[in-house]
Design a protein around this motif. Structure first.
Motif, PDB file in Angstrom:
ATOM      1  N   SER A 415       0.883  -1.273  -0.217  1.00 46.57           N
ATOM      2  CA  SER A 415      -0.029   0.044   0.012  1.00 46.57           C
ATOM      3  C   SER A 415       0.783   1.268   0.121  1.00 46.57           C
ATOM      4  CB  SER A 415      -0.862   0.062   1.324  1.00 46.57           C
ATOM      5  OG  SER A 415      -0.329   0.002   2.343  1.00 46.57           O
ATOM      6  N   ARG A 416       2.053   1.091   0.085  1.00 47.10           N
ATOM      7  CA  ARG A 416       2.983   2.341  -0.242  1.00 47.10           C
ATOM      8  C   ARG A 416       3.950   2.255  -1.477  1.00 47.10           C
ATOM      9  NH1 ARG A 416       8.375   1.249   1.976  1.00 47.10           N
ATOM     10  NH2 ARG A 416       8.356  -0.964   2.587  1.00 47.10           N
ATOM     11  N   GLU A 417       4.369   3.384  -2.059  1.00 49.04           N
ATOM     12  CA  GLU A 417       4.904   3.181  -3.353  1.00 49.04           C
ATOM     13  C   GLU A 417       6.383   2.630  -3.152  1.00 49.04           C
ATOM     14  OE1 GLU A 417       6.778   6.531  -6.345  1.00 49.04           O
ATOM     15  OE2 GLU A 417       5.396   6.955  -4.867  1.00 49.04           O
ATOM     16  N   LEU A 418       6.553   1.472  -4.075  1.00 49.14           N
ATOM     17  CA  LEU A 418       7.704   0.698  -4.077  1.00 49.14           C
ATOM     18  C   LEU A 418       8.517   0.756  -5.274  1.00 49.14           C
ATOM     19  CD1 LEU A 418       6.195  -2.641  -2.617  1.00 49.14           C
ATOM     20  CD2 LEU A 418       7.361  -0.950  -1.369  1.00 49.14           C
ATOM     21  N   LYS A 419      10.001   0.542  -4.987  1.00 46.63           N
ATOM     22  CA  LYS A 419      10.905   0.421  -5.967  1.00 46.63           C
ATOM     23  C   LYS A 419      11.453  -0.970  -6.077  1.00 46.63           C
ATOM     24  CE  LYS A 419      12.523   5.162  -4.886  1.00 46.63           C
ATOM     25  NZ  LYS A 419      13.776   6.016  -4.305  1.00 46.63           N
ATOM     26  N   PHE A 420      10.893  -1.717  -5.138  1.00 43.85           N
ATOM     27  CA  PHE A 420      11.321  -3.351  -5.194  1.00 43.85           C
ATOM     28  C   PHE A 420      10.711  -3.911  -4.192  1.00 43.85           C
ATOM     29  CE2 PHE A 420      14.505  -6.301  -3.197  1.00 43.85           C
ATOM     30  CZ  PHE A 420      14.371  -7.237  -4.426  1.00 43.85           C
TER      31      PHE A 420
END
Length: 504
Positions: A415-420
């Motif tokens: 639910s949060r912005e992820l890069k990996f």
């Protein structure tokens, strides 16, 4: 020997683990007890083996009621059990393990190891086990150790054999060998109870199937039934077992591991010079039998392993040696393999668990104070989106089923912005319906352009999700292959063999 269970009921406080279960297993029959983790299968078998005492019901062998005060009584009655986690002493030989607890002595009072060796050779010859009675158990492959467990049971003239999730630590080839052994035992007249949650294995070897759900028998199934039909019985509703995903459209290699080595507390290399990369918009599955370095690799990526060497980079920024807090703040999502100990705080509410990654700032914390309104709104929306089934967002995480606990962990991370995104054993111990949901969310994360690693010992899960597969054996990656690589090839790699067509 005919086995019959009549009305077996076992309670732990207010929890009824087994609810008036009836089961009949005939001589020369493989009877599969199918159900999800937590359904009550192992509890039932522990009652049968004398490890637990039933609160109600009877155990009968050849129509004679039995009373077991412990496993010794069960063994004397002709019941043997092959446990999921082997009950062997690694520094003892095969013969010593086989006679352990049932030692015989010579006239002079010395252990009669010669008799134990003869017994191992006799049983091995009968079933084609090819087990050396003088080999140290700790030096044997896992598949051979399991044969030692079977020999140990048969050495006591077991006529009823219980196999409790016996393939959990086996390669596909070792699983096939076990299936062949079970058929041999059946032909010899042994009654076999085969406990599992793996549909493929049940359909391959079972003569009869009893399905158990929430501690009760929900019906019997034909081994010719489809996976979908069996899954529906297990879960209580229709389940989509196929993972639908479009071909990957990988971009740049944004997550890079080079020459990574991890040492344990004794200085041994548990991850040995591992290198790979994960591209934007692809799923790299790391496969292997449990205990070959996958856990340590995942923990090293997350900054949980202090003794590491090599390179771990995300978008050109080094993660090795950084704190877990820093790695999470860099946009790394993590589902640990043990949700109870590492993924959740059981005494915290669902809402509190959903904010754990972001408990150090806006929008949930302001000037050191928890913003309850923001948290309640977020938790309500997220619980609905991730289908977390509970009495409400203030329910404790410890009160949830395994599948709903896993959804809380997933919801928090996704639910949060992820890069990996790194998911270790993402479907361990959850029901088929929850597995369906988890797989869909992992694929959706890939399709959103996030590089994904899934660490799994379930080969069906690996082949369903992977765009590429890295296979680990004894701490090293033996090869990285396409996601559609045949199971037989993957099985050889999991055993340390690298086929000619695979480039490590």
């Amino acid at each position: 020997m005919k086995l019959e269970l009549r009305g077996i009921t076992k309670r732990f406080g207010t929890l009824t683990a087994n609810d008036h279960i009836d089961l009949v297993v005939q001589p020369g029959e493989i009877h599969a007890l199918l159900g999800e983790n937590g359904a009550g299968k192992s509890t039932l078998m522990n009652v049968l083996y004398g490890l637990y005492q039933a609160d109600e019901g009877q155990i009968l062998l050849d129509d004679v009621v039995q009373y077991f005060s412990g496993p010794g009584d069960a063994m004397l009655a002709g019941i043997g059990m092959v446990h999921q986690h082997f009950m062997l002493i690694p520094v003892f030989t095969v013969a010593e393990n086989v006679m352990l607890g049932h030692e015989s002595t010579t006239f002079g009072g010395r252990l009669n190891l010669a008799a134990a060796r003869d017994k191992v050779r006799t049983i091995s010859a009968r079933f084609g086990f090819d087990v050396d009675p003088d080999a140290l158990v700790g030096d044997l492959p896992v598949g051979i150790q399991q044969r030692v467990e079977i020999i140990k049971a048969l050495s006591l003239d077991a006529q009823v054999l219980i196999f409790d999730e016996p393939t959990a630590v086996l390669t596909p080839q070792e699983t096939d060998e076990l299936m062949a052994i079970m058929r041999q035992l059946r032909e010899a007249g042994t009654a076999i109870v085969f406990i599992t949650h793996k549909l493929r294995e049940v359909r391959e070897v079972a003569d009869k199937i009893t399905v158990i759900r929430l501690g009760a028998v929900v019906g019997e199934a034909d081994p010719a039934a489809t996976n979908e039909e069996l899954a529906t019985m297990m879960v209580g509703r229709e389940v989509e077992l196929t993972v639908h995903k479009a071909p990957a459209k990988p971009g740049a290699a944004s997550f890079v591991v080079q020459n990574l080595t991890v040492l344990d507390a004794h200085g041994n290399r548990v991850v040995n010079n591992v290198s790979f990369e994960v591209h934007i918009g692809e799923i790299l599955c790391i496969a292997g039998v449990q205990g070959n370095g996958q856990t340590e690799l995942a923990e090293a990526i997350m900054g949980l392993e202090p003794h590491t060497q090599g390179v771990i980079e995300l978008n050109g920024e080094s993660l090795r040696g950084r704190s877990v807090r820093h790695i999470l703040d860099e946009g790394v999502g993590y589902v640990p393999e043990d949700r109870s100990h590492d993924g959740l705080v059981g005494e915290f509410t669902i809402a509190e668990n959903l904010m754990l990654d972001r408990a150090n700032g806006a929008p949930f914390v302001k000037a050191g104070s928890l913003q309850l309104k923001h948290l309640a709104e977020f938790a309500t929306i997220t619980s609905k989106e991730f289908d977390i089934r509970s009495q409400g967002i203030l329910s404790k995480a410890s009160e949830l089923s395994g599948g709903n606990q896993q959804k809380v962990v997933l919801a928090r991370e996704l639910s949060r912005e992820l890069k990996f995104f790194l998911a270790a054993q993402p479907t361990r111990g959850i029901d088929v319906g929850s597995i369906e949901f988890v797989h869909k969310r992992i694929v959706a994360t890939r399709d959103a352009g996030v590089p994904v690693i899934v660490v799994s010992t379930e080969l069906d899960e690996v082949t369903a999700l992977a765009d590429r597969i890295a296979v680990m054996y004894r701490g090293s990656i033996v090869g990285i292959v396409p996601g559609d690589t045949p199971r037989q090839v993957l099985g050889l790699m999991m055993a340390g063999e690298v086929p000619a067509e695979v480039v490590a």
